[in-house]
Write a protein that holds these residues in place. Structure first.
Motif, short mmCIF file in Angstrom:
data_model
loop_
_atom_site.label_atom_id
_atom_site.label_comp_id
_atom_site.label_asym_id
_atom_site.label_seq_id
_atom_site.Cartn_x
_atom_site.Cartn_y
_atom_site.Cartn_z
N MET A 180 -9.89 1.70 1.70
CA MET A 180 -8.47 1.88 1.37
C MET A 180 -8.06 0.86 0.30
SD MET A 180 -5.20 1.68 3.96
CE MET A 180 -3.55 2.02 3.34
N ASP A 181 -7.50 1.37 -0.79
CA ASP A 181 -7.10 0.52 -1.90
C ASP A 181 -5.68 0.01 -1.66
OD1 ASP A 181 -7.05 -0.81 -4.30
OD2 ASP A 181 -6.50 0.97 -5.47
N ILE A 182 -5.55 -1.27 -1.33
CA ILE A 182 -4.25 -1.86 -1.01
C ILE A 182 -3.61 -2.40 -2.28
CG2 ILE A 182 -3.05 -3.65 0.31
CD1 ILE A 182 -4.20 -1.50 2.08
N THR A 183 -2.34 -2.05 -2.49
CA THR A 183 -1.56 -2.56 -3.61
C THR A 183 -0.23 -3.10 -3.09
OG1 THR A 183 -0.33 -0.52 -4.09
CG2 THR A 183 -2.56 -0.70 -5.01
N PHE A 184 0.57 -3.62 -3.98
CA PHE A 184 1.89 -4.12 -3.59
C PHE A 184 2.79 -2.98 -3.08
CE2 PHE A 184 0.68 -7.93 -5.89
CZ PHE A 184 1.35 -8.94 -5.20
N GLU A 185 2.43 -1.74 -3.37
CA GLU A 185 3.21 -0.61 -2.86
C GLU A 185 3.12 -0.51 -1.34
OE1 GLU A 185 5.26 1.52 -4.54
OE2 GLU A 185 4.95 0.14 -6.22
N HIS A 186 2.10 -1.12 -0.75
CA HIS A 186 1.95 -1.10 0.71
C HIS A 186 2.80 -2.15 1.40
CE1 HIS A 186 -1.78 1.03 -0.56
NE2 HIS A 186 -1.60 1.69 0.56
N GLU A 223 0.77 -13.32 -4.70
CA GLU A 223 -0.60 -12.85 -4.62
C GLU A 223 -0.78 -12.01 -3.36
OE1 GLU A 223 -3.00 -16.28 -7.11
OE2 GLU A 223 -3.13 -16.29 -4.92
N LEU A 224 -1.50 -10.92 -3.51
CA LEU A 224 -1.71 -9.98 -2.41
C LEU A 224 -3.10 -10.18 -1.80
CD1 LEU A 224 -0.77 -7.43 -0.84
CD2 LEU A 224 -1.79 -6.07 -2.69
N TYR A 225 -3.14 -10.26 -0.46
CA TYR A 225 -4.40 -10.49 0.25
C TYR A 225 -4.55 -9.49 1.40
CZ TYR A 225 -4.75 -14.98 -2.16
OH TYR A 225 -4.85 -15.96 -3.11
N THR A 226 -5.81 -9.18 1.72
CA THR A 226 -6.11 -8.36 2.90
C THR A 226 -7.30 -8.95 3.64
OG1 THR A 226 -7.75 -6.87 1.91
CG2 THR A 226 -5.42 -6.29 1.61
N ILE A 227 -7.43 -8.54 4.89
CA ILE A 227 -8.59 -8.93 5.68
C ILE A 227 -8.79 -7.89 6.79
CG2 ILE A 227 -7.30 -10.36 7.34
CD1 ILE A 227 -9.67 -12.31 7.35
N GLN A 228 -10.04 -7.66 7.12
CA GLN A 228 -10.35 -6.87 8.31
C GLN A 228 -10.38 -7.84 9.49
OE1 GLN A 228 -10.36 -3.54 8.12
NE2 GLN A 228 -9.93 -3.92 5.94
N PRO A 229 -9.75 -7.50 10.60
CA PRO A 229 -9.62 -8.45 11.72
C PRO A 229 -10.92 -9.11 12.16
CG PRO A 229 -8.20 -6.57 12.09
CD PRO A 229 -9.00 -6.24 10.86
N ASN A 230 -12.03 -8.37 12.11
CA ASN A 230 -13.29 -8.97 12.56
C ASN A 230 -13.85 -9.99 11.59
OD1 ASN A 230 -14.22 -7.31 10.52
ND2 ASN A 230 -15.47 -6.00 11.84
N GLN A 231 -13.23 -10.13 10.41
CA GLN A 231 -13.67 -11.12 9.44
C GLN A 231 -12.91 -12.44 9.56
OE1 GLN A 231 -13.05 -9.09 5.73
NE2 GLN A 231 -14.85 -7.79 5.95
N THR A 252 2.15 -0.18 10.23
CA THR A 252 2.09 1.18 9.72
C THR A 252 0.85 1.85 10.31
OG1 THR A 252 0.72 0.76 7.75
CG2 THR A 252 3.08 0.35 7.54
N LYS A 253 0.60 3.08 9.90
CA LYS A 253 -0.54 3.83 10.44
C LYS A 253 -1.86 3.11 10.19
CE LYS A 253 -2.83 8.34 10.01
NZ LYS A 253 -4.09 7.85 9.38
N ASP A 254 -2.01 2.53 9.00
CA ASP A 254 -3.30 1.94 8.62
C ASP A 254 -3.28 0.43 8.47
OD1 ASP A 254 -4.68 4.49 8.36
OD2 ASP A 254 -3.48 4.79 6.55
N GLU A 257 -6.21 -9.72 16.90
CA GLU A 257 -6.64 -9.14 18.18
C GLU A 257 -5.77 -7.94 18.57
OE1 GLU A 257 -8.29 -13.35 20.05
OE2 GLU A 257 -6.31 -12.58 20.64
N GLN A 258 -4.49 -8.01 18.24
CA GLN A 258 -3.56 -6.95 18.61
C GLN A 258 -3.79 -5.69 17.75
OE1 GLN A 258 -1.45 -7.69 21.08
NE2 GLN A 258 -0.22 -5.83 21.17
N PHE A 259 -4.15 -5.91 16.47
CA PHE A 259 -4.30 -4.79 15.54
C PHE A 259 -5.70 -4.77 14.94
CE2 PHE A 259 0.18 -6.13 15.55
CZ PHE A 259 0.75 -4.97 16.07
N PHE A 260 -6.68 -4.80 15.82
CA PHE A 260 -8.09 -4.91 15.43
C PHE A 260 -8.58 -3.70 14.64
CE2 PHE A 260 -7.83 -2.91 19.57
CZ PHE A 260 -8.67 -1.82 19.46
N ASN A 261 -7.87 -2.57 14.73
CA ASN A 261 -8.30 -1.35 14.05
C ASN A 261 -7.53 -1.08 12.75
OD1 ASN A 261 -5.88 -0.88 15.33
ND2 ASN A 261 -6.38 1.23 15.92
#
Length: 254
Positions: free
Chosen positions: A1-7, A97-105, A180-182, A210-214
């Motif tokens: 999923m390509d995350i941008t500031f629109e999210h 600056e925009l950042y993302t992470i997958q919970p398991n990371q 949100t959904k994702d 932990e709450q939003f691991f998916n």
């Protein structure tokens, strides 16, 4: 999923739009700069900026607002001529600056029995509101009072989870998780200055993981503040930047 500031969640309503920009306005909280601004769709020329500036200044004056704020397109820097004008006109220039992470990371967080994390419920809402009021007073009593109403509206919003951290039983930190959904967006992460460097911010984030691991966890950091360095060390991935400018306008004398 390509995350941008629109999210990123934006609090406010589009009240005007043309080919160059859209205007966001939030009458419930006129003092909140991030809910009352113009967002450019493309980098404006100096002439275009001045025109938008005059329009927003006039609009805000009619609503008793003493600021103007502008956002520029994602991953684009204003032209030199415009930067010079902004500097000479007393604007504060910054970038996000925009950042993302997958919970398991997210790295392992050391347990500390002195720190507890609680979702905000009817039972601790008043404690949460009192804590937030003290934090928001930094920006003035009018802002803090308006923010109280916003915290209450967020409490009623099923897509926002409010978290309160305590240290030895005393309120010490908080964060809103916008769902949100994702994605799950970490917003307004605050640790009281009396309880910093105790791992409270990490524990709040870990609770969200932990709450939003998916879901993909997203956040926006001030490009000139030190927390961004912490996020990078915590394995957050950088996705881009966005420039913004603002200034407080001195009322014109008669």
């Amino acid at each position: 999923m390509d995350i941008t500031f629109e999210h990123i969640f934006r609090l406010g309503n589009v009240v005007f739009e043309n080919n160059l920009y859209r205007q966001i306005h939030y009458p419930e909280m006129l003092t909140r700069y991030d809910s009352n601004f113009i967002e450019f769709k493309k980098i404006p020329t100096l002439s275009e900026f001045k025109s938008a500036e005059g329009y927003l200044r006039s609009f805000h004056l009619k609503h008793g607002q003493n600021h103007v704020k502008f956002y520029f397109p994602e991953n684009e820097k204003p032209i030199v001529e415009l930067i010079d004008y902004l500097n000479h006109s007393g604007y504060n220039i910054g970038f996000l600056e925009l950042y993302t992470i997958q919970p398991n990371q997210f790295p392992i967080v050391q347990e500390n029995p002195d720190i507890e994390i609680y979702p905000v419920t009817d039972k601790n809402l008043e404690t949460f509101l009192k804590y937030q009021y003290q934090q928001d007073l930094e920006y003035g009593s009018e802002f803090a009072n308006q923010k109280q109403q916003l915290h209450k509206r967020n409490f009623e919003n099923p897509n926002i989870l409010q978290l309160l951290a305590t240290y030895k039983g005393k309120p010490a930190g908080s964060v809103d998780i916008i769902i949100t959904k994702d994605t799950a967006e970490i917003d307004g992460l605050v640790v009281d200055e009396n309880f910093q460097k105790k791992g409270i911010g990490s524990r709040l984030q870990k609770f969200a993981m932990e709450q939003f691991f998916n879901k993909t966890i997203i956040l926006v950091a001030d490009g000139e503040d030190t927390p961004r360095d912490m996020y990078r060390k915590q394995n957050y991935q950088y996705h881009g930047f966005k420039y913004h400018v603002n200034k407080v306008c001195i009322p014109e004398s008669n």
